[in-house]
Write a protein that holds these residues in place. Structure first.
Motif, PDB file in Angstrom:
ATOM      1  N   ASP A  17       0.819  -1.220   0.000  1.00 50.27           N
ATOM      2  CA  ASP A  17       0.000   0.000   0.000  1.00 50.27           C
ATOM      3  C   ASP A  17       0.849   1.266   0.000  1.00 50.27           C
ATOM      4  O   ASP A  17       0.465   2.285  -0.588  1.00 50.27           O
ATOM      5  CB  ASP A  17      -0.929   0.016   1.222  1.00 50.27           C
ATOM      6  CG  ASP A  17      -1.757  -1.257   1.343  1.00 50.27           C
ATOM      7  OD1 ASP A  17      -1.166  -2.338   1.415  1.00 50.27           O
ATOM      8  OD2 ASP A  17      -2.992  -1.150   1.368  1.00 50.27           O
ATOM      9  N   ASP A  18       2.003   1.210   0.681  1.00 50.73           N
ATOM     10  CA  ASP A  18       2.862   2.399   0.769  1.00 50.73           C
ATOM     11  C   ASP A  18       3.473   2.777  -0.576  1.00 50.73           C
ATOM     12  O   ASP A  18       3.957   3.903  -0.749  1.00 50.73           O
ATOM     13  CB  ASP A  18       3.971   2.171   1.797  1.00 50.73           C
ATOM     14  CG  ASP A  18       4.836   0.965   1.462  1.00 50.73           C
ATOM     15  OD1 ASP A  18       4.274  -0.071   1.062  1.00 50.73           O
ATOM     16  OD2 ASP A  18       6.069   1.043   1.607  1.00 50.73           O
ATOM     17  N   LYS A  19       3.457   1.862  -1.532  1.00 48.32           N
ATOM     18  CA  LYS A  19       4.046   2.146  -2.848  1.00 48.32           C
ATOM     19  C   LYS A  19       3.025   2.743  -3.827  1.00 48.32           C
ATOM     20  O   LYS A  19       3.410   3.250  -4.880  1.00 48.32           O
ATOM     21  CB  LYS A  19       4.600   0.858  -3.477  1.00 48.32           C
ATOM     22  CG  LYS A  19       5.621   0.114  -2.648  1.00 48.32           C
ATOM     23  CD  LYS A  19       6.025  -1.160  -3.385  1.00 48.32           C
ATOM     24  CE  LYS A  19       6.959  -2.039  -2.574  1.00 48.32           C
ATOM     25  NZ  LYS A  19       7.300  -3.276  -3.287  1.00 48.32           N
TER      26      LYS A  19
ATOM     27  N   GLU B 191      -6.418   4.398   5.240  1.00 46.08           N
ATOM     28  CA  GLU B 191      -5.526   5.433   4.740  1.00 46.08           C
ATOM     29  C   GLU B 191      -5.969   5.910   3.351  1.00 46.08           C
ATOM     30  O   GLU B 191      -6.411   5.114   2.525  1.00 46.08           O
ATOM     31  CB  GLU B 191      -4.075   4.919   4.648  1.00 46.08           C
ATOM     32  CG  GLU B 191      -3.400   4.711   5.986  1.00 46.08           C
ATOM     33  CD  GLU B 191      -3.758   3.387   6.628  1.00 46.08           C
ATOM     34  OE1 GLU B 191      -4.317   2.528   5.905  1.00 46.08           O
ATOM     35  OE2 GLU B 191      -3.501   3.212   7.823  1.00 46.08           O
TER      36      GLU B 191
END
Length: 570
Positions: free
Chosen positions: A375-377, A412
């Motif tokens: 998800d952070d990418k 998020e």
């Protein structure tokens, strides 16, 4: 300063021959690269201070690869020669008007004698090989040889990536091989996986502007794109027309598939390399794609071209995700699986949307679901936004966030870039002056995000390495536990089936026995599917020394590495 800008022609042919001989001597494993221990030993012959030699390495390895090729080696030797002549080792020393053509090679104490000794040794070894039978050891035995088990001092490590490579070979790879981690979770890592440049993957439905986005950043087309955007538009119009005739649609779409998975990376010249070729090249990070078979590899093609941006980043163009009626056509390969494989390798994943195509198709849902854990990418790009006015844009943005919220299942909020990422001027008639200013700022933010990738890539490699080590430990615990549950003599087949059927319960036992986080365990269904093809009785028992080696690596070696070496982009 980029060493790549210094051609080999700035060194005389006579000196090139000398450096070629030195390079072969310094390259102890004959892989065409000088890293770590090789560089430390060889550079020490110059009798320069350790600080000067560290500076020589930093300037020569300007691309932060963690190794020197022949061109970079020549540059390093020229720097050593100038340092011996009394020059201060600085970034612009080689561009300061020095006559590199007539610059003599540096004085390397005892090097001639060492090269002569190596030649005699090689000749003796060749005679022995030709004259007597040589016992060939198995490849797996090398994992535990004295060479790989020897502790590597930090003084022989040249960078964080070089240190991770050594730790992997010495401590993590033996554990992965013993418990078949590569068969269940992830293929074994090669040097190319550590040395590869950061990758950015673009995903989206057809005609959302993925290829145009890459061309916009590169300011040119890339090799392998033998069809124009106009040809693609015609093809898509024909596709939509044929979809109204269901009996023709399937045969057409099966035959006409222009798009491929296409990494675009730096190379000496413009060329495209077929998938079957690039997947077996040891210096490329794509060997794991062979598991998807020739059906996929025929839809995979690597494009190479000289470009300053590609010196730092590799882009991965992907085929358009199918939507609507086109989803009835079955792909010949596991599209979601391939996407997931690239997601694990990539440093940034861009999801492109067209304001007129906000529906998230079933295939797109599967693709986005396969990105979980990364998800952070993920970044979202609302492209072609200048085709609608400001009021419509607000509605489209809200609809996009609502659609994504149902698929991503995360509290998020994803970063969304809004703009029109192509070479055409912004359509101010639709957007107005405020919209134009917004798009320009959004483009600046996206470019800043891309420029930050090389710096973040080093941190990501450390993060992914630690995640892999923890996953390998848990895998070893699971495999050894299943082995322990097998009977010594009678009823092995029945017990194996019972263990497979009750795999979730066995995971629970392992988690409680070793106090492991339940969220770190693999997917039960996927593990069960793979496990059914193995004889559990053939698995290895738990080897505490291997587990301890990985614990020491996580607890001591990696912190020491980070303490002694900075991120090269800091």
């Amino acid at each position: 300063m980029e060493i790549a800008s210094i051609p080999i022609s700035s060194c005389s042919k006579e000196h090139q021959q000398i450096y070629q001989e030195w390079f072969h001597y310094a390259d102890s494993d004959s892989d065409g690269r000088i890293t770590g221990n090789d560089a430390t030993k060889f550079f020490a012959l110059s009798n320069l201070s350790r600080q000067d030699l560290k500076q020589v390495w930093a300037i020569a390895d300007s691309k932060r690869q963690g190794y020197l090729g022949f061109k970079e080696f020549i540059a390093s030797m020229q720097l050593v020669s100038l340092a011996q002549a009394g020059h201060a080792v600085t970034q612009d020393l080689l561009n300061s008007g020095v006559d590199l053509n007539n610059l003599k090679p540096p004085v390397m104490e005892g090097l001639d004698a060492l090269i002569a000794k190596k030649k005699r040794k090689d000749k003796t070894s060749e005679l022995e090989t030709n004259g007597s039978y040589q016992l060939e050891s198995s490849p797996s035995a090398n994992w535990f040889s004295s060479k790989s088990s020897k502790k590597v001092p930090l003084s022989s490590v040249t960078s964080i990536v070089d240190g991770l490579k050594r730790l992997y070979i010495q401590k993590l790879k033996p554990l992965e091989v013993t418990y078949r981690f590569n068969d269940f979770v992830s293929p074994l890592l090669a040097n190319s996986d550590f040395d590869a440049k950061p990758m950015v993957m673009l995903l989206g439905q057809y005609s959302t502007g993925k290829t145009t986005f890459i061309k916009h950043l590169l300011k040119t087309s890339y090799p392998g794109k033998l069809y124009s955007e106009h040809t693609l538009d015609q093809s898509r119009q024909l596709t939509d027309l044929l979809l109204s005739c269901s009996h023709l649609a399937k045969s057409y779409l099966n035959r006409c598939s222009l798009a491929k998975f296409a990494p675009i990376q730096s190379g000496p010249d413009d060329r495209s390399i077929p998938g079957n070729t690039i997947a077996v090249q040891a210096d490329m990070p794509f060997s794991g794609l062979t598991t998807f078979g020739t059906a996929f590899l025929s839809k995979f093609e690597c494009s190479q071209m000289p470009h300053p941006l590609l010196e730092h980043i590799t882009f991965v163009d992907t085929p358009g995700v199918l939507s609507g009626e086109k989803q009835r056509t079955q792909r010949a390969y596991d599209f979601t699986g391939v996407t997931s494989w690239f997601a694990a390798k990539c440093d940034l994943i861009l999801l492109l949307f067209d304001p007129h195509k906000l529906d998230v198709s079933d295939e797109f849902k599967r693709v986005i679901s396969s990105l979980r854990g990364h998800d952070d990418k993920i970044r979202v790009v609302l492209n072609k936004a200048d085709q609608i006015d400001t009021q419509q844009l607000m509605r489209v943005y809200g609809a996009l966030m609502w659609s994504l919220g149902k698929v991503l299942n995360t509290p998020e909020v994803m970063r969304v870039y809004i703009g029109s990422f192509n070479d055409k001027p912004v359509n101010e008639a639709a957007t107005g002056p405020i919209g134009k200013e917004l798009f320009e700022k959004e483009q600046e933010d996206l470019l800043a995000d891309l420029k930050d990738i090389p710096k973040k890539a080093c941190d990501r490699r450390i993060n992914e390495f630690v995640k892999r080590a923890r996953a390998a430990k848990i895998h070893a615990y699971i495999i050894s536990h299943l082995k322990k549950e097998m009977p010594a003599m009678i009823g092995k087949a029945k017990t194996q089936q019972k263990l497979i059927d009750n795999l979730s319960d066995e995971f629970g036992k392992v988690q409680r026995e070793f106090h492991l986080p339940p969220g770190d365990f693999p997917n039960v269904e996927q593990f069960r599917e793979t496990l059914s093809g193995y004889n559990i009785d053939k698995f290895e028992k738990l080897k505490p020394k291997m587990i301890q080696a990985v614990d020491d690596m996580l607890g001591y070696d990696i912190p020491d590495l980070l303490k002694n070496f900075r991120n090269p982009y800091d």
